[in-house]
Design an enzyme around this catalytic site. Sequence first.
Site, PDB file in Angstrom:
ATOM      1  N   THR A  12       0.807  -1.223   0.000  1.00 17.21           N
ATOM      2  CA  THR A  12       0.000   0.000   0.000  1.00 17.21           C
ATOM      3  C   THR A  12       0.840   1.273   0.000  1.00 17.21           C
ATOM      4  O   THR A  12       0.297   2.373  -0.059  1.00 17.21           O
ATOM      5  CB  THR A  12      -0.947   0.024   1.215  1.00 17.21           C
ATOM      6  OG1 THR A  12      -0.159  -0.061   2.417  1.00 17.21           O
ATOM      7  CG2 THR A  12      -1.925  -1.140   1.155  1.00 17.21           C
ATOM      8  N   GLY A  13       2.157   1.130   0.068  1.00 18.00           N
ATOM      9  CA  GLY A  13       3.025   2.298   0.045  1.00 18.00           C
ATOM     10  C   GLY A  13       3.253   2.810  -1.367  1.00 18.00           C
ATOM     11  O   GLY A  13       2.793   2.229  -2.351  1.00 18.00           O
ATOM     12  N   VAL A  15       6.038   2.935  -3.254  1.00 19.53           N
ATOM     13  CA  VAL A  15       6.779   1.999  -4.101  1.00 19.53           C
ATOM     14  C   VAL A  15       5.976   0.720  -4.300  1.00 19.53           C
ATOM     15  O   VAL A  15       5.948   0.147  -5.398  1.00 19.53           O
ATOM     16  CB  VAL A  15       8.168   1.704  -3.508  1.00 19.53           C
ATOM     17  CG1 VAL A  15       8.872   0.597  -4.299  1.00 19.53           C
ATOM     18  CG2 VAL A  15       9.025   2.965  -3.498  1.00 19.53           C
ATOM     19  N   CYS A 130      17.994   4.681  -4.795  1.00 17.75           N
ATOM     20  CA  CYS A 130      17.485   5.227  -6.064  1.00 17.75           C
ATOM     21  C   CYS A 130      18.522   6.083  -6.777  1.00 17.75           C
ATOM     22  O   CYS A 130      18.709   5.954  -8.000  1.00 17.75           O
ATOM     23  CB  CYS A 130      16.209   6.034  -5.807  1.00 17.75           C
ATOM     24  SG  CYS A 130      16.323   7.204  -4.438  1.00 17.75           S
ATOM     25  N   GLN A 157      17.390  15.841  -5.786  1.00 15.47           N
ATOM     26  CA  GLN A 157      16.482  14.713  -5.600  1.00 15.47           C
ATOM     27  C   GLN A 157      15.065  15.152  -5.239  1.00 15.47           C
ATOM     28  O   GLN A 157      14.853  16.026  -4.395  1.00 15.47           O
ATOM     29  CB  GLN A 157      17.054  13.768  -4.529  1.00 15.47           C
ATOM     30  CG  GLN A 157      18.375  13.155  -4.977  1.00 15.47           C
ATOM     31  CD  GLN A 157      18.994  12.208  -3.961  1.00 15.47           C
ATOM     32  OE1 GLN A 157      20.203  12.212  -3.752  1.00 15.47           O
ATOM     33  NE2 GLN A 157      18.179  11.379  -3.320  1.00 15.47           N
ATOM     34  N   SER A 160       9.422  12.787  -3.775  1.00 14.66           N
ATOM     35  CA  SER A 160       8.833  11.448  -3.719  1.00 14.66           C
ATOM     36  C   SER A 160       9.820  10.433  -3.154  1.00 14.66           C
ATOM     37  O   SER A 160       9.407   9.373  -2.693  1.00 14.66           O
ATOM     38  CB  SER A 160       8.344  11.013  -5.098  1.00 14.66           C
ATOM     39  OG  SER A 160       9.402  11.025  -6.045  1.00 14.66           O
ATOM     40  N   GLY A 161      11.102  10.771  -3.172  1.00  8.14           N
ATOM     41  CA  GLY A 161      12.101   9.903  -2.551  1.00  8.14           C
ATOM     42  C   GLY A 161      11.921   9.782  -1.055  1.00  8.14           C
ATOM     43  O   GLY A 161      12.437   8.843  -0.430  1.00  8.14           O
ATOM     44  N   LYS A 209      25.712   6.365   1.268  1.00  3.90           N
ATOM     45  CA  LYS A 209      25.105   5.267   0.512  1.00  3.90           C
ATOM     46  C   LYS A 209      25.592   5.292  -0.929  1.00  3.90           C
ATOM     47  O   LYS A 209      25.992   4.262  -1.491  1.00  3.90           O
ATOM     48  CB  LYS A 209      23.567   5.391   0.514  1.00  3.90           C
ATOM     49  CG  LYS A 209      22.866   5.017   1.795  1.00  3.90           C
ATOM     50  CD  LYS A 209      21.362   5.251   1.590  1.00  3.90           C
ATOM     51  CE  LYS A 209      20.579   5.169   2.874  1.00  3.90           C
ATOM     52  NZ  LYS A 209      19.155   5.533   2.668  1.00  3.90           N
ATOM     53  N   HIS A 238      14.853  12.089  -9.982  1.00  8.34           N
ATOM     54  CA  HIS A 238      16.099  12.630  -9.443  1.00  8.34           C
ATOM     55  C   HIS A 238      17.000  13.062 -10.598  1.00  8.34           C
ATOM     56  O   HIS A 238      17.085  12.373 -11.626  1.00  8.34           O
ATOM     57  CB  HIS A 238      16.846  11.572  -8.628  1.00  8.34           C
ATOM     58  CG  HIS A 238      16.189  11.195  -7.341  1.00  8.34           C
ATOM     59  ND1 HIS A 238      15.131  11.888  -6.787  1.00  8.34           N
ATOM     60  CD2 HIS A 238      16.455  10.170  -6.479  1.00  8.34           C
ATOM     61  CE1 HIS A 238      14.780  11.311  -5.640  1.00  8.34           C
ATOM     62  NE2 HIS A 238      15.563  10.269  -5.446  1.00  8.34           N
ATOM     63  N   ASN A 311      12.750   8.203  -9.892  1.00 10.38           N
ATOM     64  CA  ASN A 311      13.293   7.529  -8.705  1.00 10.38           C
ATOM     65  C   ASN A 311      12.371   6.464  -8.134  1.00 10.38           C
ATOM     66  O   ASN A 311      12.824   5.547  -7.448  1.00 10.38           O
ATOM     67  CB  ASN A 311      13.607   8.550  -7.610  1.00 10.38           C
ATOM     68  CG  ASN A 311      12.408   9.427  -7.279  1.00 10.38           C
ATOM     69  OD1 ASN A 311      11.970  10.222  -8.106  1.00 10.38           O
ATOM     70  ND2 ASN A 311      11.884   9.300  -6.071  1.00 10.38           N
TER      71      ASN A 311
END
Length: 331
Positions: A12-13, A15, A130, A157, A160-161, A209, A238, A311
Amino acid sequence: MKKVNLAVVGATGMVGRTFLKVLEERDFPFDQLYVFASAKSAGEKVTCKGIEYTVQELTEASFDGDIDIALFSAGGDISKKFAPIAASKGVIVVDNSSAWRMDQNVPLVVPEVNPQDIAWNKGIIANPNCSTIQAVVALKPLHDKYGIKRIIYSTYQSVSGTGVKGVQDLEEGLSGNDLLLAYPHPIAHNCLPHIDVFLENGYTKEEMKMIEETKKILGDYNLKITATTVRVPVFNSHSESINLELEKPFEVNDVRELLKNSPGIVLQDDPSANVYPLARSAAGTDDVYVGRIRRDESTENGLNMWVVADNIRKGAATNAIQVAELVAQSL
């Protein structure tokens, strides 16, 4: 590819819902589809390939059945707990969180770059960050042909990230209401040089990262890399300025041809006609767009390029599903 039984964790998220959309668009060959989320979301309905599915609560018993592959996008803590449970029951997990990316026993895979690493998975395959995914798609052919000595990342970026709260912050902020649900400062009409938490070395976790994941994916731990990651008031996609110092001399036109003919890349590089990658154009697509390719005249064998991708799709859902497609081929 034979049909597999597939699970989506975090259905439900943002992504998770994109997983379902991309599975449908790519006509992923699943037989049974199971959709899981938290107890709070259990009972909600989602749709894939015209069929409505009821979201089930994720529990330790969720993988007791006949699931072959599970796509996870429910956060690091959930992945740390449930991915090993799923793997212990013969499920191959493709995990979109940061939980397993730097584990030396877990492959970190971008299909255009290092698909061979899938072969040594022990039940969990990590989906990279991403911002790293789109960068390494563009870097791989250059590293193979010329060798890369040093990388300077500067990223722009989208909100939505950060997920739904980031999008809400920008939507409300543009209306004059600074919610600060996701960020310590207003994001509307602003740029925040702050993605994830700050570490003792002064870098953010997002920056580290990118540095560490790039080395792992390209299989070169001697690379010199630095990064500055910035959140900008853009909803989707992004954008990245990538400055490289290559090992070997190059011609700019040769670089353009190389990238133009590399998998997953769309070359958009005609500044005279105002053609270059744009976040708005990339949104909703699965390619990595590269342009503004030019020599960095301040250093020997220096190269600049501008790299843009959606992204949520290539940077998350689509990459994970591409990995799952390769896994399904081997089952």
